[in-house]
Design an enzyme around this catalytic site. Structure first.
Site, PDB file in Angstrom:
ATOM      1  N   ASP A 150      33.513  62.935  92.098  1.00 46.61           N
ATOM      2  CA  ASP A 150      32.481  62.763  93.131  1.00 46.61           C
ATOM      3  C   ASP A 150      32.950  63.472  94.401  1.00 46.61           C
ATOM      4  O   ASP A 150      34.031  63.187  94.913  1.00 46.61           O
ATOM      5  CB  ASP A 150      32.278  61.265  93.389  1.00 46.61           C
ATOM      6  CG  ASP A 150      31.076  60.988  94.266  1.00 46.61           C
ATOM      7  OD1 ASP A 150      30.263  60.143  93.891  1.00 46.61           O
ATOM      8  OD2 ASP A 150      30.968  61.594  95.352  1.00 46.61           O
TER       9      ASP A 150
ATOM     10  N   ASP B 199      26.516  66.286  93.175  1.00 44.08           N
ATOM     11  CA  ASP B 199      27.930  66.174  93.552  1.00 44.08           C
ATOM     12  C   ASP B 199      28.737  65.248  92.654  1.00 44.08           C
ATOM     13  O   ASP B 199      29.867  64.920  92.961  1.00 44.08           O
ATOM     14  CB  ASP B 199      28.034  65.720  95.016  1.00 44.08           C
ATOM     15  CG  ASP B 199      28.105  64.228  95.183  1.00 44.08           C
ATOM     16  OD1 ASP B 199      27.379  63.512  94.457  1.00 44.08           O
ATOM     17  OD2 ASP B 199      28.901  63.772  96.015  1.00 44.08           O
ATOM     18  N   GLU B 200      28.153  64.857  91.539  1.00 41.14           N
ATOM     19  CA  GLU B 200      28.805  63.825  90.739  1.00 41.14           C
ATOM     20  C   GLU B 200      28.679  64.155  89.254  1.00 41.14           C
ATOM     21  O   GLU B 200      27.603  64.520  88.800  1.00 41.14           O
ATOM     22  CB  GLU B 200      28.041  62.524  91.029  1.00 41.14           C
ATOM     23  CG  GLU B 200      28.726  61.262  90.719  1.00 41.14           C
ATOM     24  CD  GLU B 200      27.750  60.104  90.960  1.00 41.14           C
ATOM     25  OE1 GLU B 200      27.769  59.189  90.163  1.00 41.14           O
ATOM     26  OE2 GLU B 200      26.959  60.145  91.929  1.00 41.14           O
TER      27      GLU B 200
END
Ligand code: TTP
Ligand code: MG
Length: 367
Positions: free
Chosen positions: A23, A118-119
């Site tokens: 993350d 983003d993960e």
């Protein structure tokens, strides 16, 4: 109630797995600050304009110290932090960087499940780098991201997705945390229930009433207790409270829908209560949709789900645009018949990318 015994370690097909959850740290803000290093020590947020009922998508850690956070209205954010610098969102840039991050992941494993820009989850079970050590490999991936893109990421390393996701938050920002198979039991016992994905405000309130604060407390409830209090989520809670999660890293996942729901502590039966609930659910749905980066165009229809006190369920769908709050309200209003509700849910159905069937044999064209 019959149930197969819980597998104490996360093992699938007899193999313990090595899952990494990566993350990025304050992703949109970090991207903006990369281009504006002069603002690094100032409170910076990314989001909409205060005059246009804008909201904050995220902010740096300096701004977080003032109580600014994702999904806060820009107006309120400025009230909390008058010196807040607000930069506009540049989705195309974040998408491009997300693709670059994925290119780095692919050097380590083909098994990547993106969750948002983003993960992502990576399955490193088959990885042979650093003698197959997932923690060393995760550190290397984070280093690659930093060296190639100038951004920091945090990671969680564990035998399953659930624990990896929790662990990635443990040493944030720019850190990582590993839960080894033999550490699961101790790790999970101390874990506050609010850290469990899916335990929202309503479930948390119910747990507080039952004096359940940690997974250790949750372990004292039987499967039938959990079913009674939390419905279908009860079974999942039974597993999660023991650190068990059998879900696989799904590299070809395509999201077909997104929804939120709430089971009430007490059934509701007035339109005023339902309307209030829809407003709260809509806000949550908006946050989830934004975070999953789902564009408006891919929303195909809206739906409302009622679960009545006798546990029967009714779902209604509408595909005519627009898909705003008042449209959810109207759909619910048109179908609410006065029966008391134990659960209310709302959601979107999404258009999926249809793959064009390839011609079976190109050569036939030239015959
Ligand atoms: P997060 O990973 O939740 O947050 P973050 O990366 O900004 O910060 P953290 O260091 O705590 O991980 O979300 C990733 C990005 O998604 C975030 O940078 C902006 C966007 N986002 C929204 O647009 N709206 C939201 O409500 C949230 C939570 C995130
Ligand atoms: Mg993040």
């Amino acid at each position: 109630m019959l149930r197969p015994p819980v597998v104490s370690e996360s093992v699938i097909d007899g193999l313990p797995r090595k899952i990494v959850h990566v993350d990025m740290d304050c992703f949109y803000a970090a991207v903006e600050l990369r281009d504006r290093p002069d603002l690094k020590d100032k409170p910076v947020a990314v989001g909409g304009h205060p005059d246009s009922r804008g909201i904050i998508t995220t902010c740096n850690y300096v701004a977080r110290d003032f109580g600014v956070h994702s999904a806060l209205s820009t107006r309120e954010a400025i009230r909390r932090c008058p010196k807040l610098i607000i930069l506009p969102t540049r989705f195309a840039t974040y998408k491009k960087i997300s693709r670059q991050i994925h290119k780095i992941y692919r050097e380590y494993t083909p098994l990547i499940e993106p969750i948002s820009l983003d993960e992502a989850y990576l399955d490193l079970t088959e990885n042979t780098r650093f003698e197959g050590r997932a923690s060393r490999t995760a550190a290397r991936i984070r280093q690659d991201i930093f060296e190639q893109l100038g951004l920091t990421a945090s990671a969680g390393i564990a035998p399953n997705k659930f624990l990896a996701k929790i662990a990635s938050d443990w040493k944030k920002p720019n850190g990582q945390f590993t839960v080894q198979p033999h550490e699961i039991s101790a790790f999970i016992k101390a874990l506050p229930v609010k850290k469990i994905p899916g335990v929202g405000k309503a479930t948390q309130a119910k747990m507080t009433q039952l004096q359940i604060e940690t997974c250790s407390d949750l372990q004292t409830l039987s499967l039938s207790d959990l079913n009674f209090y939390f419905g279908r989520f009860g079974e999942r809670l039974y597993d999660l409270a023991r650190g068990v999660d059998q879900s696989r890293v799904n590299a070809s996942r395509e999201r077909k829908s997104i929804s939120v729901e709430n089971t009430f502590n007490q059934d509701i039966d007035t339109w005023a209560d339902i309307e209030k609930q829809i407003e709260a659910l809509f806000e949550e749905l908006q946050i989830r949709t934004r975070k999953a980066d789902i564009p408006d165009e891919s929303i195909k229809s809206i739906n409302v789900k009622f679960k009545f006190s006798d546990f029967t369920t009714m779902t209604r769908e509408r595909s005519a645009r627009p898909f705003g709050l008042s449209d959810f309200k109207k759909l619910a209003r048109d179908n609410f018949n006065g029966q008391s509700l134990r659960l209310l849910g709302i959601g979107y159905k999404l258009a999926t990318k249809t793959k064009k069937p390839r011609p079976r044999n190109q050569l036939t064209l030239f015959r």
